[in-house]
Design an enzyme around this catalytic site. Structure first.
Site, PDB file in Angstrom:
ATOM      1  N   SER A  69       0.819  -1.222   0.000  1.00 53.77           N
ATOM      2  CA  SER A  69       0.000   0.000   0.000  1.00 53.77           C
ATOM      3  C   SER A  69       0.849   1.267   0.000  1.00 53.77           C
ATOM      4  O   SER A  69       1.997   1.266   0.453  1.00 53.77           O
ATOM      5  CB  SER A  69      -0.908   0.034   1.233  1.00 53.77           C
ATOM      6  OG  SER A  69      -1.726  -1.105   1.274  1.00 53.77           O
TER       7      SER A  69
HETATM    8  N1  SAH Z   1      -0.389  -5.420   3.899  1.00 50.35           N
HETATM    9  C1  SAH Z   1       0.425  -5.725   2.738  1.00 50.35           C
HETATM   10  C2  SAH Z   1      -0.278  -5.452   1.413  1.00 50.35           C
HETATM   11  C3  SAH Z   1      -1.416  -6.344   1.209  1.00 50.35           C
HETATM   12  S1  SAH Z   1      -1.931  -6.652  -0.459  1.00 50.35           S
HETATM   13  C4  SAH Z   1       1.762  -5.038   2.763  1.00 50.35           C
HETATM   14  O1  SAH Z   1       2.047  -4.294   3.714  1.00 50.35           O
HETATM   15  O2  SAH Z   1       2.546  -5.268   1.837  1.00 50.35           O
HETATM   16  C5  SAH Z   1      -3.258  -7.735  -0.010  1.00 50.35           C
HETATM   17  C6  SAH Z   1      -2.817  -9.119   0.382  1.00 50.35           C
HETATM   18  O3  SAH Z   1      -3.966  -9.821   0.856  1.00 50.35           O
HETATM   19  C7  SAH Z   1      -2.281  -9.929  -0.782  1.00 50.35           C
HETATM   20  O4  SAH Z   1      -0.993 -10.395  -0.470  1.00 50.35           O
HETATM   21  C8  SAH Z   1      -3.276 -11.079  -0.930  1.00 50.35           C
HETATM   22  O5  SAH Z   1      -2.696 -12.299  -1.318  1.00 50.35           O
HETATM   23  C9  SAH Z   1      -3.820 -11.175   0.484  1.00 50.35           C
HETATM   24  N2  SAH Z   1      -5.129 -11.828   0.631  1.00 50.35           N
HETATM   25  C10 SAH Z   1      -6.211 -11.755  -0.168  1.00 50.35           C
HETATM   26  N3  SAH Z   1      -7.224 -12.509   0.318  1.00 50.35           N
HETATM   27  C11 SAH Z   1      -6.760 -13.080   1.472  1.00 50.35           C
HETATM   28  C12 SAH Z   1      -7.323 -13.951   2.451  1.00 50.35           C
HETATM   29  N4  SAH Z   1      -8.570 -14.418   2.356  1.00 50.35           N
HETATM   30  N5  SAH Z   1      -6.554 -14.325   3.499  1.00 50.35           N
HETATM   31  C13 SAH Z   1      -5.273 -13.878   3.621  1.00 50.35           C
HETATM   32  N6  SAH Z   1      -4.683 -13.037   2.736  1.00 50.35           N
HETATM   33  C14 SAH Z   1      -5.425 -12.646   1.672  1.00 50.35           C
END
Ligand code: SAH
Length: 224
Positions: A69
């Site tokens: 993000s």
């Molecule tokens: N917080 C992260 C960015 C997140 S991007 C950072 O600091 O880099 C969103 C993430 O959520 C992705 O890696 C995706 O694979 C994950 N995601 C999506 N659905 C999910 C679920 N049901 N459980 C766990 N992770 C999930």
């Protein structure tokens, strides 16, 4: 810039500027949040070759069609979790591990859930390189929360879903805060939930665009 500046010093300067011009001037005032963002080396959480862009005012790709993000959004979400040194925190969507690293600076324990094994592995490596040892990354469907660590004082969801997954509300402690992007696929409303006397109060923190939360209580893989 002077030639004798090390790369570490240069990145520290870029971080100073990021906090001042992207975060403080946009209204983030919590001194602990600002200090954590000044401290955590974000360039260790972006893919190789993107280090030069790590402190820019935007999200960046981290592979697997996912993103780290924008720094300001990390700050807004973190500030609204109102963390204390003893807080127990759950993050859904570990991605690069950067948000988890910021949480680890401010809270007592952090569990971060990721559904993509490759990203979970990389997040663990990134956190280790940054010297952060207090985050547990777990691979599973975060829309179900993580009952073994519940209840949580704060829950942060860093992927977007049509509604707040009920298991997360159930696993929030009395007085606990939850921040999540909620709404349609393209762009969403960042909402904050506070649990008081077993009821949930919801406020809006503004518009955001996140990648989808995929799972039992989020988007189903075949909705996409
Ligand atoms: N917080 C992260 C960015 C997140 S991007 C950072 O600091 O880099 C969103 C993430 O959520 C992705 O890696 C995706 O694979 C994950 N995601 C999506 N659905 C999910 C679920 N049901 N459980 C766990 N992770 C999930």
């Amino acid at each position: 810039m002077p030639d004798d500046m090390t790369e570490t010093d240069r990145f520290a300067k870029e971080r100073e500027r990021m906090v001042e011009f992207q975060i403080r001037t946009r209204g983030i005032r919590d001194a602990r949040v600002l200090a954590a963002m000044r401290k955590v080396p974000r360039h260790l959480f972006v893919p190789k070759g993107f280090e030069h862009a790590a402190y820019e005012d935007r999200p960046l790709p981290i592979g697997e069609e996912q993103t780290i993000s924008q720094p300001y959004i990390v700050a807004v979400m973190t500030e609204n979790l109102e963390l204390r040194p003893e807080s127990r925190v759950l993050e859904i969507g570990a991605g690069s591990g950067y948000q988890a690293a910021i949480l680890a600076e401010l809270a007592g324990s952090v569990i971060s859930i990721e559904r993509i094994e490759n990203l979970a592995d990389r997040a663990r490596k990134n956190l280790a390189r940054a010297g952060i040892t207090t985050v547990r990354i777990v691979v599973c469907d975060g829309t179900e929360g993580y009952p073994p660590g519940a209840p949580y004082d704060a829950i942060i969801v860093t992927a977007a879903s049509p509604a707040v997954p009920q298991p997360l509300i159930d696993q929030l402690a009395e007085g606990g805060r939850l921040v999540a992007p909620i709404g349609p696929r393209d762009c969403q409303d960042l909402v904050k939930l506070v649990k008081r006397d077993g009821r949930v109060e919801t406020t809006s923190l503004g518009g955001v665009c996140f990648v989808p939360l995929i799972g039992e209580f989020g988007w189903k893989g075949d909705d996409l």
